[in-house]
Design an enzyme around this catalytic site. Sequence first.
Site, mmCIF file in Angstrom:
data_model
loop_
_atom_site.group_PDB
_atom_site.id
_atom_site.type_symbol
_atom_site.label_atom_id
_atom_site.label_comp_id
_atom_site.label_asym_id
_atom_site.label_seq_id
_atom_site.Cartn_x
_atom_site.Cartn_y
_atom_site.Cartn_z
ATOM 1 N N TYR A 97 0.776 -1.054 0.430
ATOM 2 C CA TYR A 97 -0.041 0.036 0.251
ATOM 3 C C TYR A 97 0.813 1.316 -0.081
ATOM 4 O O TYR A 97 1.943 1.381 0.623
ATOM 5 C CB TYR A 97 -0.575 0.092 1.328
ATOM 6 N N ASN A 206 -20.451 -3.992 -7.112
ATOM 7 C CA ASN A 206 -21.118 -4.750 -5.747
ATOM 8 C C ASN A 206 -20.981 -3.974 -4.497
ATOM 9 O O ASN A 206 -20.248 -4.427 -3.495
ATOM 10 C CB ASN A 206 -21.900 -5.627 -5.828
ATOM 11 N N SER A 207 -19.036 -3.207 -4.639
ATOM 12 C CA SER A 207 -17.983 -3.003 -3.280
ATOM 13 C C SER A 207 -18.938 -2.231 -2.395
ATOM 14 O O SER A 207 -20.346 -1.946 -2.576
ATOM 15 C CB SER A 207 -17.116 -2.574 -3.746
HETATM 16 N N1 LIG Z 1 -8.563 5.585 -3.036
HETATM 17 C C1 LIG Z 1 -9.913 5.450 -1.370
HETATM 18 O O1 LIG Z 1 -9.616 6.152 -0.724
HETATM 19 C C2 LIG Z 1 -10.479 4.348 -1.594
HETATM 20 C C3 LIG Z 1 -11.583 4.062 -0.109
HETATM 21 C C4 LIG Z 1 -12.097 3.174 -0.331
HETATM 22 C C5 LIG Z 1 -12.131 1.529 -1.208
HETATM 23 N N2 LIG Z 1 -10.940 2.192 -1.637
HETATM 24 C C6 LIG Z 1 -10.727 0.843 -3.247
HETATM 25 O O2 LIG Z 1 -11.779 0.817 -3.359
HETATM 26 C C7 LIG Z 1 -12.142 -0.653 -3.447
HETATM 27 C C8 LIG Z 1 -12.898 -1.487 -2.983
HETATM 28 O O3 LIG Z 1 -13.115 -0.796 -2.011
HETATM 29 P P1 LIG Z 1 -14.281 -1.546 -0.632
HETATM 30 O O4 LIG Z 1 -14.458 -1.556 0.363
HETATM 31 O O5 LIG Z 1 -15.526 -0.620 -1.251
HETATM 32 O O6 LIG Z 1 -13.982 -2.909 -1.404
HETATM 33 P P2 LIG Z 1 -15.342 -4.431 -0.861
HETATM 34 O O7 LIG Z 1 -16.372 -3.821 -0.067
HETATM 35 O O8 LIG Z 1 -14.311 -5.163 0.372
HETATM 36 O O9 LIG Z 1 -15.435 -4.905 -2.053
HETATM 37 C C9 LIG Z 1 -14.874 -5.999 -3.122
HETATM 38 C C10 LIG Z 1 -14.509 -5.214 -4.776
HETATM 39 O O10 LIG Z 1 -14.068 -5.498 -5.617
HETATM 40 C C11 LIG Z 1 -14.175 -6.489 -6.410
HETATM 41 N N3 LIG Z 1 -12.949 -7.406 -6.890
HETATM 42 C C12 LIG Z 1 -12.582 -8.282 -6.297
HETATM 43 N N4 LIG Z 1 -11.025 -8.699 -6.387
HETATM 44 C C13 LIG Z 1 -11.610 -8.406 -8.103
HETATM 45 C C14 LIG Z 1 -10.522 -8.443 -9.353
HETATM 46 N N5 LIG Z 1 -9.689 -9.371 -9.010
HETATM 47 N N6 LIG Z 1 -10.997 -7.381 -10.521
HETATM 48 C C15 LIG Z 1 -12.405 -7.442 -10.063
HETATM 49 N N7 LIG Z 1 -12.744 -6.190 -9.082
HETATM 50 C C16 LIG Z 1 -12.536 -7.466 -8.175
HETATM 51 C C17 LIG Z 1 -15.116 -6.921 -5.951
HETATM 52 O O11 LIG Z 1 -16.097 -7.909 -6.850
HETATM 53 P P3 LIG Z 1 -16.222 -9.249 -6.406
HETATM 54 O O12 LIG Z 1 -17.696 -9.456 -5.872
HETATM 55 O O13 LIG Z 1 -16.963 -9.259 -7.963
HETATM 56 O O14 LIG Z 1 -15.401 -10.038 -6.329
HETATM 57 C C18 LIG Z 1 -15.700 -6.277 -5.225
HETATM 58 O O15 LIG Z 1 -16.735 -5.091 -5.663
HETATM 59 C C19 LIG Z 1 -10.514 -1.153 -3.138
HETATM 60 O O16 LIG Z 1 -9.754 -1.111 -4.644
HETATM 61 C C20 LIG Z 1 -10.234 -0.227 -2.226
HETATM 62 O O17 LIG Z 1 -8.629 -0.542 -1.654
HETATM 63 C C21 LIG Z 1 -9.945 3.066 -2.280
#
Ligand SMILES: NC(=O)c1ccc[n+]([C@@H]2O[C@H](COP(=O)([O-])OP(=O)(O)OC[C@H]3O[C@@H](n4cnc5c(N)ncnc54)[C@H](OP(=O)(O)O)[C@@H]3O)[C@@H](O)[C@H]2O)c1
Length: 401
Positions: A97, A206-207
């Site tokens: 990270y 769906n995340s």
């Molecule tokens: N930049 C920021 O400030 C910030 C803030 C929050 C989150 N984030 C990022 O946003 C993303 C989602 O976070 P979250 O907490 O909302 O996630 P989450 O609820 O844990 O869900 C994970 C998501 O990632 C998808 N995924 C997993 N592996 C994948 C792959 N190899 N290819 C494509 N999609 C994949 C899943 O899809 P499936 O259900 O199909 O597996 C699901 O939609 C993460 O990368 C996280 O680090 C960034």
Amino acid sequence: MPSQWPKSAISISPRPCIRSQCLMERHPKPDLDRRRNISTYGYVQAKSLVYSKHGSPQDVLDLHTHSISPPHSSLLTLRTLASPLNPADINQIQGTYASLPSFTSTLGIPQPSAVPGNEACFEVLSAGSGAKTVQKGDWVIARHTGLGTWRTHLQISEEHVTRVDKEGLRAEQAGTVSVNPVTAYRMLKDFKTLKEGDWYIQNGANSGVGRAALQLGKRWGYRCIAVVRGRPGEEGEKLKRELEDLGATRVVSDEEMMAREFKEQVKEWTNGGKEEIKLALNCVGGDAAMAMAKVLGEGGCMVTYGAMSKSPMRVGASMLIFKDLRFEGFWVSRWSDQHPEEKKRTVDEILDLIRKGEFRDVPMVEVPWNWDTKKEELVDAVQGTLEGFRKGKGVFIFGDT
Ligand SMILES: NC(=O)c1ccc[n+]([C@@H]2O[C@H](COP(=O)([O-])OP(=O)(O)OC[C@H]3O[C@@H](n4cnc5c(N)ncnc54)[C@H](OP(=O)(O)O)[C@@H]3O)[C@@H](O)[C@H]2O)c1
């Protein structure tokens, strides 16, 4: 996370806590409030997940017991109630990270180490006499990421937490509000001025972030093309209905989006292309992100906030020259540090929606953490977090700690 916690901000007595151990030996049982693990003299027994080198969670995580002395001045002793397992937490353990917690000796482990976890809801167990903003029994959340929340208790100065009115809330709701819903809120508001009826497109719909965006976007009248990874048969249909119910105007699988006909399909949905797609939210990267960029209208903006596929994005020159697309990034940790007042206002607004039943929780997989919970159970839950196609977000729910 940008805010590396000053060592003085977190005060934890390492296990020795010689005074309390002696006292406990002299008065073995009656001295300890078993439910809360608090000695008569106010020392709290605590457990923390820790790591002292980077790697796969199952290889590097350990469970460490220590004690915390009574708080003085503006220090608070907090009991953790709920803490989510977010993808970034795992990336920090892996060492991949952008910001990594420093390894310190504050927990009294021979190897300098860090506590994972960035988000939680805590209960104030006790407050030093100088604490002004919170009192025993209040709920608080961290002002910044980087606190190290996967532990039963911690001690920290009051200026690092914000009180949350617990009325009408469950701890896991307060404990998951600061990262995902705030990210969704800010990305929808701060990059393009969308008005009612405007379109945006997002992958990973769906995340946690995606579901929050769908609900907020629907409130504000935005229309959304929601892209998810395809599921077979009824499972795919069920997810589609679920996301439509949350606020998606159209739901497509990544295969459908990558197909040649997708552009025509979008044109049909957007009144022959007259209603341009103005914003794309991307947490996947690679070709799937570029497929979204291809349907953005002229002057559109793609905000990248994650890279779940770990694939780089190749931007065609024409996207920049002729379509004048903007490619931006968003990181809620940086934004929160730079906009503390706006962060608080955003959190409060979302918590109010939750209280009114107008904002639904992300599906959660509760991971109970009681005093006797085995390290392996906790580590297994952490290890599974990065697996795809999960039923919900893992959340540590703390019981008799
Ligand atoms: N930049 C920021 O400030 C910030 C803030 C929050 C989150 N984030 C990022 O946003 C993303 C989602 O976070 P979250 O907490 O909302 O996630 P989450 O609820 O844990 O869900 C994970 C998501 O990632 C998808 N995924 C997993 N592996 C994948 C792959 N190899 N290819 C494509 N999609 C994949 C899943 O899809 P499936 O259900 O199909 O597996 C699901 O939609 C993460 O990368 C996280 O680090 C960034």
